[in-house]
Design a protein around this motif. Structure first.
Motif, PDB file in Angstrom:
ATOM      1  N   GLY A 118       0.836  -1.208   0.000  1.00  9.57           N
ATOM      2  CA  GLY A 118       0.000   0.000   0.000  1.00  9.57           C
ATOM      3  C   GLY A 118       0.867   1.251   0.000  1.00  9.57           C
ATOM      4  O   GLY A 118       0.608   2.212   0.722  1.00  9.57           O
ATOM      5  N   THR A 125       1.357   3.593  -2.160  1.00  9.84           N
ATOM      6  CA  THR A 125       0.866   4.843  -2.757  1.00  9.84           C
ATOM      7  C   THR A 125      -0.179   5.548  -1.903  1.00  9.84           C
ATOM      8  O   THR A 125      -0.674   6.602  -2.281  1.00  9.84           O
ATOM      9  N   GLY A 126      -0.511   4.975  -0.755  1.00 10.24           N
ATOM     10  CA  GLY A 126      -1.519   5.600   0.099  1.00 10.24           C
ATOM     11  C   GLY A 126      -0.922   6.572   1.091  1.00 10.24           C
ATOM     12  O   GLY A 126       0.265   6.911   1.044  1.00 10.24           O
ATOM     13  N   SER A 127      -1.771   7.008   2.017  1.00 10.37           N
ATOM     14  CA  SER A 127      -1.371   7.992   3.011  1.00 10.37           C
ATOM     15  C   SER A 127      -0.309   7.418   3.967  1.00 10.37           C
ATOM     16  O   SER A 127       0.726   8.050   4.209  1.00 10.37           O
ATOM     17  N   ILE A 128      -0.534   6.217   4.491  1.00 11.55           N
ATOM     18  CA  ILE A 128       0.454   5.591   5.372  1.00 11.55           C
ATOM     19  C   ILE A 128       1.719   5.253   4.571  1.00 11.55           C
ATOM     20  O   ILE A 128       2.838   5.440   5.054  1.00 11.55           O
ATOM     21  N   ASN A 141      -2.723  -0.644  -5.493  1.00 12.37           N
ATOM     22  CA  ASN A 141      -3.823  -1.352  -6.138  1.00 12.37           C
ATOM     23  C   ASN A 141      -3.707  -1.179  -7.641  1.00 12.37           C
ATOM     24  O   ASN A 141      -3.499  -2.135  -8.366  1.00 12.37           O
ATOM     25  N   ALA A 198      -0.716  -1.354   9.947  1.00  9.21           N
ATOM     26  CA  ALA A 198      -1.638  -0.212   9.897  1.00  9.21           C
ATOM     27  C   ALA A 198      -3.024  -0.678   9.464  1.00  9.21           C
ATOM     28  O   ALA A 198      -4.033  -0.104   9.863  1.00  9.21           O
ATOM     29  N   LYS A 208      -6.010  -2.002   9.760  1.00  5.71           N
ATOM     30  CA  LYS A 208      -6.852  -2.471  10.869  1.00  5.71           C
ATOM     31  C   LYS A 208      -7.936  -3.436  10.422  1.00  5.71           C
ATOM     32  O   LYS A 208      -8.333  -4.318  11.174  1.00  5.71           O
ATOM     33  N   GLU A 209      -8.442  -3.266   9.163  1.00  3.94           N
ATOM     34  CA  GLU A 209      -9.545  -4.129   8.715  1.00  3.94           C
ATOM     35  C   GLU A 209      -9.130  -5.598   8.700  1.00  3.94           C
ATOM     36  O   GLU A 209      -9.960  -6.486   8.949  1.00  3.94           O
ATOM     37  N   ASP A 218      -1.359   1.729  14.023  1.00  2.00           N
ATOM     38  CA  ASP A 218      -2.482   2.624  14.262  1.00  2.00           C
ATOM     39  C   ASP A 218      -2.101   3.449  15.503  1.00  2.00           C
ATOM     40  O   ASP A 218      -1.589   2.896  16.485  1.00  2.00           O
ATOM     41  N   GLY A 278      -6.373   8.609   4.200  1.00  2.00           N
ATOM     42  CA  GLY A 278      -7.116   8.131   3.034  1.00  2.00           C
ATOM     43  C   GLY A 278      -8.609   8.341   3.217  1.00  2.00           C
ATOM     44  O   GLY A 278      -9.100   8.558   4.327  1.00  2.00           O
ATOM     45  N   MET A 333       1.092  10.625  11.472  1.00  3.76           N
ATOM     46  CA  MET A 333       1.343   9.186  11.526  1.00  3.76           C
ATOM     47  C   MET A 333       2.821   8.834  11.425  1.00  3.76           C
ATOM     48  O   MET A 333       3.211   7.696  11.683  1.00  3.76           O
TER      49      MET A 333
HETATM   50  P1  NAD Z   1      -5.134   5.019   1.389  1.00  2.00           P
HETATM   51  O1  NAD Z   1      -6.446   4.855   0.732  1.00  2.00           O
HETATM   52  O2  NAD Z   1      -4.490   6.348   1.391  1.00  2.00           O
HETATM   53  O3  NAD Z   1      -4.091   3.979   0.746  1.00  2.00           O
HETATM   54  C1  NAD Z   1      -4.408   2.633   0.583  1.00  2.00           C
HETATM   55  C2  NAD Z   1      -3.298   1.883  -0.142  1.00  2.00           C
HETATM   56  O4  NAD Z   1      -3.773   0.543  -0.371  1.00  2.00           O
HETATM   57  C3  NAD Z   1      -2.941   2.452  -1.510  1.00  2.00           C
HETATM   58  O5  NAD Z   1      -1.578   2.210  -1.771  1.00  2.00           O
HETATM   59  C4  NAD Z   1      -3.806   1.625  -2.459  1.00  2.00           C
HETATM   60  O6  NAD Z   1      -3.266   1.551  -3.773  1.00  2.00           O
HETATM   61  C5  NAD Z   1      -3.779   0.279  -1.780  1.00  2.00           C
HETATM   62  N1  NAD Z   1      -4.982  -0.516  -2.063  1.00  2.00           N
HETATM   63  C6  NAD Z   1      -6.268  -0.095  -1.985  1.00  2.00           C
HETATM   64  N2  NAD Z   1      -7.103  -1.085  -2.324  1.00  2.00           N
HETATM   65  C7  NAD Z   1      -6.324  -2.164  -2.609  1.00  2.00           C
HETATM   66  C8  NAD Z   1      -6.604  -3.486  -3.051  1.00  2.00           C
HETATM   67  N3  NAD Z   1      -7.868  -3.906  -3.282  1.00  2.00           N
HETATM   68  N4  NAD Z   1      -5.569  -4.324  -3.272  1.00  2.00           N
HETATM   69  C9  NAD Z   1      -4.300  -3.910  -3.068  1.00  2.00           C
HETATM   70  N5  NAD Z   1      -3.970  -2.661  -2.654  1.00  2.00           N
HETATM   71  C10 NAD Z   1      -4.981  -1.806  -2.439  1.00  2.00           C
HETATM   72  O7  NAD Z   1      -5.316   4.476   2.889  1.00  2.00           O
HETATM   73  P2  NAD Z   1      -4.502   4.922   4.195  1.00  2.00           P
HETATM   74  O8  NAD Z   1      -5.162   6.075   4.815  1.00  2.00           O
HETATM   75  O9  NAD Z   1      -3.045   4.969   3.899  1.00  2.00           O
HETATM   76  O10 NAD Z   1      -4.818   3.678   5.154  1.00  2.00           O
HETATM   77  C11 NAD Z   1      -4.201   2.422   4.991  1.00  2.00           C
HETATM   78  C12 NAD Z   1      -4.564   1.540   6.164  1.00  2.00           C
HETATM   79  O11 NAD Z   1      -3.991   2.094   7.341  1.00  2.00           O
HETATM   80  C13 NAD Z   1      -6.066   1.457   6.429  1.00  2.00           C
HETATM   81  O12 NAD Z   1      -6.385   0.177   6.892  1.00  2.00           O
HETATM   82  C14 NAD Z   1      -6.290   2.480   7.520  1.00  2.00           C
HETATM   83  O13 NAD Z   1      -7.398   2.169   8.338  1.00  2.00           O
HETATM   84  C15 NAD Z   1      -5.001   2.360   8.301  1.00  2.00           C
HETATM   85  N6  NAD Z   1      -4.655   3.569   9.047  1.00  2.00           N
HETATM   86  C16 NAD Z   1      -4.455   4.728   8.378  1.00  2.00           C
HETATM   87  C17 NAD Z   1      -4.144   5.896   9.077  1.00  2.00           C
HETATM   88  C18 NAD Z   1      -3.884   7.195   8.361  1.00  2.00           C
HETATM   89  O14 NAD Z   1      -3.553   8.181   9.022  1.00  2.00           O
HETATM   90  N7  NAD Z   1      -4.008   7.272   7.057  1.00  2.00           N
HETATM   91  C19 NAD Z   1      -4.055   5.858  10.475  1.00  2.00           C
HETATM   92  C20 NAD Z   1      -4.254   4.644  11.126  1.00  2.00           C
HETATM   93  C21 NAD Z   1      -4.547   3.507  10.395  1.00  2.00           C
END
Ligand code: NAD
Ligand code: MG
Length: 391
Positions: free
Chosen positions: A13, A15-18, A41, A125, A127-128, A152, A207, A268
């Motif tokens: 993951g 490319t996401g926020s974490i 993704n 991170a 949690k799901e 988290d 995210g 984070m």
């Molecule tokens: P985000 O949406 O910014 O990023 C999600 C990442 O997962 C991306 O790289 C995306 O390409 C990838 N992804 C999404 N769907 C996918 C799939 N079906 N198959 C493979 N890869 C997939 O999310 P985020 O905010 O970075 O959060 C990520 C996880 O961390 C979540 O479970 C969230 O609850 C947890 N979390 C986030 C934060 C935060 O501050 N952002 C804090 C605590 C916990």
């Protein structure tokens, strides 16, 4: 302070926020870390750019239809590419020193399980994954001798407050909740809340999915379930308190009534750094906490009438078995429908409650069971969605 050798890291993951917060820390410490694998993704161009910058060995897209774009973006480099759900699991089972599990949703469960089965060190991170797979995941952690570092912020805070103490001496664990951007809204206003309003979190930049979860308080519900698995003190010792400033990230009270809290900026990179450097510490680029400037830390109880999600989560974990996986799947469907304009804000938790009341399943004992329950719960939630009118 570190060994002379650099450590290898995989970010699921990326490319996401974490993922971005993790890579920011890696970027500042290129002498300490080398990137093995980065995944996304579908954002192939972005993933390719990161893989290139960090000289990754492997880049993987979960969505196989994005693989050709990734391949052409990385042609002429020696970075390997792969695509599909199975490729994500294979990537997660490569031997590395640290796996950051930052895929959003139950989609991350397979890769997390693959990293666990390798007996790796995982900064969790996602949690799901833990909410859906609870006992199955925690028993796999035990069986394979994996190390789970809670990322988290609340769980990372609890982990830090527990350090050096015996968990049997804990009298209470308190999860703090910001209350989200809609904390002070009336029921009428909540009904009309738009996706843009729900994702505009006052303290954290995250995210879209977790931002909506924050607004409904389902994020705290998921975290309650997450805490129950990570810190098995018993449900009666787990509490939630609303703390709008998000300075105290959670607290642990001991039997002598001594309470330890972890404080920090709401960024984070702090808990991520704590996982990356564990059991040591590393620098982050953040300003020191200025408590005099913050002035006041306030606390209040949760309001489960306006925000029923924490009640639903507590009931699901009390019911046990398949219920948390059903809750999570229904919530993922409902949040996506809300972001898509198909349902109203208050219908998110209503859909979750409806799905939970209409679908029960046998107690899951392995990953396949969880994935089957997750799939069936999504089908049921989608059926409810089709019969739901936008109010
Ligand atoms: P985000 O949406 O910014 O990023 C999600 C990442 O997962 C991306 O790289 C995306 O390409 C990838 N992804 C999404 N769907 C996918 C799939 N079906 N198959 C493979 N890869 C997939 O999310 P985020 O905010 O970075 O959060 C990520 C996880 O961390 C979540 O479970 C969230 O609850 C947890 N979390 C986030 C934060 C935060 O501050 N952002 C804090 C605590 C916990
Ligand atoms: Mg959190």
């Amino acid at each position: 302070d570190y060994d002379a050798v650099t450590r290898s890291i995989t970010i699921l993951g990326a490319t996401g926020s974490i993922g971005a917060s993790t890579l920011d820390l890696v970027r500042r410490n290129r002498d300490l870390w080398h990137v093995d694998t980065l995944t996304a993704n579908c954002s192939a161009a972005e993933l390719a750019k990161l893989a290139h910058e960090f000289d990754a060995k492997l880049a993987v897209v979960g969505d196989e239809s994005c693989l050709s774009e990734l391949r052409s973006a990385l042609s002429g480099t020696d970075i390997e590419t792969a695509g599909g759900a199975q490729a994500l699991c294979e990537a997660a089972s490569r031997p590395v020193d640290m796996t950051v599990a930052a895929i959003v949703g139950c989609a991350g469960l397979g890769p997390v399980m693959a990293a666990v089965e390798r007996g790796g060190t995982i900064a969790l991170a996602n949690k799901e994954a833990l909410v859906s797979a609870g006992e199955v995941l925690m028993s796999a952690v035990q069986r394979h001798g994996a190390t789970l570092l809670p990322t988290d912020s609340e769980h990372n805070a609890i982990f830090q407050c527990l350090a050096g103490n015996d968990i049997t001496e804990v009298s209470r664990i308190t999860l703090t909740a910001s209350g989200g951007p809609l904390r002070t809204w009336t029921p009428e206003q909540l009904k009309a809340a738009t996706p843009a309003q729900a994702v505009a979190h006052p303290n954290w930049s995250m995210g879209a999915k977790i931002s909506v979860d924050s607004a409904t308080m389902m994020n705290k519900g998921l975290e309650f379930i997450e805490a129950h698995h990570l810190f098995p003190v018993g449900l009666d010792k787990l509490r939630i308190v609303v703390h709008p400033q998000s300075v105290i990230h959670s607290m642990v009270e001991y039997r002598d009534r001594s309470t330890l809290a972890q404080l920090g900026p709401s960024d984070m990179r702090v808990p991520i750094a704590s996982c990356l450097a564990w059991p040591k510490r590393m620098d982050t680029p953040l300003e020191p906490l200025d408590l005099a400037a913050i002035g006041e830390l306030t606390f209040r109880p949760t309001d489960e009438v306006r925000f029923p999600a924490t009640r639903l989560a507590r009931e699901a974990i009390q019911a046990g078995g398949a219920a948390p996986a059903i809750l999570n799947a229904a919530n993922e469907v409902a949040v996506a429908a809300f972001l898509d304009g198909q349902i109203g804000f208050m219908q998110i938790t209503a859909m979750v409650e409806d799905t939970l009341s209409r679908y029960t399943a046998a107690v899951p004992v392995n990953l396949e069971d969880i994935l089957a329950i997750d799939a069936e719960a999504r089908t049921r939630a989608n059926q409810i969605l089709e019969s739901t009118a936008l109010v």
